[in-house]
Write an enzyme that holds these catalytic residues in place. Structure first.
Site, short mmCIF file in Angstrom:
data_model
loop_
_atom_site.label_atom_id
_atom_site.label_comp_id
_atom_site.label_asym_id
_atom_site.label_seq_id
_atom_site.Cartn_x
_atom_site.Cartn_y
_atom_site.Cartn_z
N TYR A 240 0.78 -1.27 0.02
CA TYR A 240 -0.10 -0.15 -0.03
C TYR A 240 0.91 1.35 0.10
O TYR A 240 1.53 1.59 0.98
CB TYR A 240 -0.80 -0.04 1.06
CG TYR A 240 -1.95 -0.98 1.19
CD1 TYR A 240 -3.13 -0.65 0.56
CD2 TYR A 240 -1.63 -2.34 1.36
CE1 TYR A 240 -4.36 -1.61 0.46
CE2 TYR A 240 -2.89 -3.42 1.48
CZ TYR A 240 -4.20 -2.81 0.83
OH TYR A 240 -5.13 -3.97 0.94
N HIS A 272 -3.86 -2.88 -8.05
CA HIS A 272 -5.16 -3.50 -7.86
C HIS A 272 -6.43 -2.68 -7.30
O HIS A 272 -7.55 -2.59 -7.86
CB HIS A 272 -4.91 -4.50 -6.44
CG HIS A 272 -6.02 -5.23 -6.04
ND1 HIS A 272 -7.07 -5.05 -5.00
CD2 HIS A 272 -6.19 -6.47 -6.50
CE1 HIS A 272 -7.87 -5.80 -4.97
NE2 HIS A 272 -7.50 -6.85 -5.67
N HIS A 273 -5.97 -1.52 -6.58
CA HIS A 273 -7.06 -0.51 -6.38
C HIS A 273 -6.43 0.73 -5.76
O HIS A 273 -5.35 0.75 -5.24
CB HIS A 273 -8.25 -1.07 -5.34
CG HIS A 273 -7.91 -1.25 -3.92
ND1 HIS A 273 -7.53 -2.50 -3.41
CD2 HIS A 273 -7.81 -0.28 -3.06
CE1 HIS A 273 -7.25 -2.32 -2.12
NE2 HIS A 273 -7.23 -0.99 -1.84
N HIS A 343 -2.74 0.08 -4.03
CA HIS A 343 -2.65 -1.15 -3.63
C HIS A 343 -2.03 -1.70 -4.79
O HIS A 343 -2.56 -1.79 -5.78
CB HIS A 343 -3.83 -1.59 -3.02
CG HIS A 343 -3.99 -2.94 -2.87
ND1 HIS A 343 -4.94 -4.11 -2.90
CD2 HIS A 343 -2.64 -3.88 -2.46
CE1 HIS A 343 -4.43 -5.17 -2.66
NE2 HIS A 343 -3.23 -5.14 -2.64
N HIS A 422 -17.72 -1.37 3.48
CA HIS A 422 -16.66 -1.60 4.10
C HIS A 422 -16.55 -2.22 5.51
O HIS A 422 -17.27 -1.99 6.22
CB HIS A 422 -15.85 -0.06 4.58
CG HIS A 422 -14.64 -0.13 5.14
ND1 HIS A 422 -13.33 -0.51 4.47
CD2 HIS A 422 -14.31 -0.23 6.28
CE1 HIS A 422 -12.30 -0.54 5.10
NE2 HIS A 422 -12.78 -0.04 6.56
N HIS A 424 -13.38 -5.16 7.56
CA HIS A 424 -12.12 -5.80 7.57
C HIS A 424 -12.10 -7.11 7.18
O HIS A 424 -12.82 -7.62 6.57
CB HIS A 424 -11.41 -5.55 8.81
CG HIS A 424 -10.99 -3.92 9.15
ND1 HIS A 424 -10.48 -3.51 10.30
CD2 HIS A 424 -10.91 -2.99 8.02
CE1 HIS A 424 -10.30 -2.16 10.03
NE2 HIS A 424 -10.58 -1.79 8.82
N MET A 497 -15.08 -3.50 11.53
CA MET A 497 -15.99 -2.27 11.08
C MET A 497 -17.33 -2.99 10.22
O MET A 497 -17.26 -4.13 9.79
CB MET A 497 -15.17 -1.36 10.09
CG MET A 497 -13.95 -0.67 10.78
SD MET A 497 -13.15 0.49 9.73
CE MET A 497 -12.19 1.34 10.81
#
Length: 603
Positions: A240, A272-273, A343, A422, A424, A497
């Site tokens: 990242y 990737h993103h 990422h 979102h 985890h 989360m």
């Protein structure tokens, strides 16, 4: 003893011999032929009745890290079908493409192209609990074209969203885990194939997209690139990368009306993103930084850059705002810094690759009628909300109550046009439902195959109007089978989360509408646990099925505390503690695709 009668002539014996030999040859040849329900690719003829979608395919993405497998597709909502095109740069003896719940190689829905050394076959298949492949008795993938071209071998086929075949995957809104692999050896029979014995990969994609044309941008639109500064991608699987970019000091208020990814050519299969975050508006200075987001030496102020401005994931298209709204950037009271986060997924450990990928913002000084806003729904980040260990499925639910929307929303309400889900690592599904008058009215966003590895802003198929007094319920699904300790809510990646960032207009002062179980749920306002924190209290418990059921029951009955927060992070005036759970009647259908005979199609 005489074996043959004297009446049997040599001619009869010869006939019997060759008849037996012919029968043996038929058996041997049949054993090397594909089952009758597979398609012999070499004899495939174009079907004039097949309605081909417009080419090139509007949606596409690389599957493997080298880009040798390219997936492209188109959608027909009228016929509830998806058209899929697979390009293989170098085809040897076949290719496997499939879909499964979480990207598993077992219990997967497959389409396979294979050869037996002389002929090639195409068929709908499935894998069992050990990865062994069998041809499906119900063939739901229709081969349209198989053709060698200059840049590779192309397969074009289609299948319905739902086939009502229990061995098939239901293609629905949300993340689809695509598995893929190449065959290096011929197969005498498809039953000889075991996915666990060949090199396979997994990629995630939103396969179903809203059926709407892209708006035309106004002529005065300007662009701003937020790009990685010629980064050398580390030769490790996951990186990242963070980069801080400052906005011009004299930048007046503008509206972002569209953004899109900018990917360095050659890196399409590694990037990737990407996300762009706004930093806190009161930050007047921020050290320049370009490096790993996980570096312990990075500036601490980077943690103050959390407000999502733009998000892109592999396979995503450009993101357009509705014609009446734009996202404000610049001007008094706005952030002066942006944090870019890229990422890189580099499983082949490629070294020396340079990258300048990022996001291109399209903005205009001609402000639209409304400012767009972003609101957080779901659960407050607190260890009070926990998930027991060894759970196959555990649910946590966050509420945006009628009291909060009645207090904070304008009379005409707001219009939600996109959202970003979102969780985890333990997250498996997210669903936000709109409730009005105590009854479920609509699903705002849902992804029952959610992966934290694939998070992007998703445009809704239709805008959702949320009125004062409405309730928004966000329910997350978790799996902790691989964990021996409870998982508590929090910011850490091993904490959890449950969030839906909804994008809406017109912007209001309501920035956060979330809940958690009230801390006084045990009947006392003060815990009698000494100095032991909530996380340690959960860790000290003996977790068995009964304890998990008790906690689940508690979360579904106990009062909640609301965080009905303004953009200043202050609560709206009112009493927000010890609020009763909203009473809701479930009337929305549980299954999207009813099947014949009263059966249902599941995913």
């Amino acid at each position: 003893m005489r074996i043959f009668s004297k009446d049997v002539r040599l001619q009869d014996f010869t006939i019997m011999y060759f008849t037996g030999l012919a029968a043996l040859m038929v058996i041997l040849v049949a054993s090397y032929q594909a089952p009758s329900n597979a398609v012999d690719v070499s004899s495939l003829k174009p079907s004039p009745s097949s309605s081909l979608p417009p080419l090139p395919m509007p949606f596409r993405m690389p599957l493997d890290p080298l880009g040798n497998l390219q997936l492209a597709w188109n959608i027909s909502y009228a016929t509830q079908e998806v058209y899929i095109q697979l390009r293989v740069a170098e085809l040897r003896h076949g290719v496997v493409l499939g879909m499964s719940d979480r990207g598993e190689l077992t219990n997967a829905d497959l389409v396979v192209l294979w050869d037996n050394g002389t002929r090639s076959y195409f068929g709908d298949a499935w894998s069992d609990s050990k990865g062994r492949v069998s041809l499906d008795s119900q063939q739901d993938y229709e081969l349209i074209e198989a053709k060698q071209k200059a840049d590779g071998f192309y397969l074009l086929f289609k299948r319905p969203f739902s086939t009502c075949d229990p061995r098939d995957y239901v293609i629905e809104e949300g993340t689809v885990h695509v598995i893929y692999g190449l065959l290096d050896q011929p197969l005498a029979s498809l039953g000889d194939l075991n996915l666990s014995r060949i090199h396979m990969g997994v990629q995630r994609v939103l396969m179903l997209r809203p059926d709407m044309p892209s708006p035309t941008l106004p002529p005065e639109v300007k662009t701003m690139d937020v790009l990685a500064p010629n980064v050398i991608i580390p030769n490790q699987e996951t990186t990242y990368w963070c980069y801080i970019q400052k906005l011009p000091d004299d930048m007046s208020k503008n509206h972002i009306v569209m953004y899109e990814s900018v990917i360095t050519p050659g890196n399409e299969a590694i990037v990737h993103h990407i996300e762009v975050f706004e930093c806190a508006p009161d930050l007047r200075e921020l050290p320049q930084y370009s490096g790993s987001c996980d570096d312990k030496m990075k500036p601490k102020k980077l943690n103050l850059c959390r407000h999502v401005l733009a998000a892109w994931a592999m396979g995503a298209e450009a993101f357009y705002y509705p014609p009446d709204a734009g996202l404000a950037i610049g001007g008094p009271g706005s952030s002066r810094f942006l944090r870019l986060e890229v990422h890189y997924h580099n499983p082949l450990l490629i070294s020396g690759r340079h990258d300048s990928s990022g996001i291109r913002l399209h903005y205009t000084h001609n402000l639209r009628r409304y400012d767009a806003g972003i609101m957080e729904l779901g659960l407050v980040y607190t260890p009070v909300m926990a998930i027991p260990p060894k759970q196959h499925t555990f649910y946590l639910t966050g509420y945006c109550t009628s009291k909060c929307t009645q207090t904070a929303l304008p009379p005409g309400g707001i219009y939600v046009f996109a959202s970003q889900l979102h969780t985890h690592l333990a997250g498996r599904g997210v669903r936000t439902v709109l409730v009005r008058g105590g009854k479920e009215l609509d699903v705002v966003q849902e992804d029952q195959h959610f992966s934290t590895e694939y998070q992007t802003i998703r445009v809704l198929k239709k805008m959702i109007n949320i009125l004062p007094g409405d309730v928004l319920i966000t329910k997350c699904t978790y799996n902790t089978e691989d964990r021996s300790k409870p998982t508590v809510g929090g910011f850490g990646i091993m904490e959890e989360m449950c969030v839906n960032y909804i994008h809406y207009y017109p912007r209001t002062q309501l920035e956060l509408c979330k809940s958690h179980v009230d801390p006084g749920f045990h009947g006392n306002d003060q815990c009698v646990c000494g100095d032991v924190g909530v996380t340690d209290q959960y860790a000290q418990l003996h977790w068995d099925d009964f304890a998990g059921e008790v906690l689940d029951s508690l979360y579904n009955t106990a009062p909640i505390s609301m965080h009905c927060n303004q953009s200043t992070a202050r609560l709206f005036p009112g009493e927000w503690e010890k609020q009763p759970l909203p009473e809701v009647t479930s009337i929305l259908p549980k299954h999207r695709y009813p099947c014949e005979g009263g059966a249902e199609s599941y995913s």
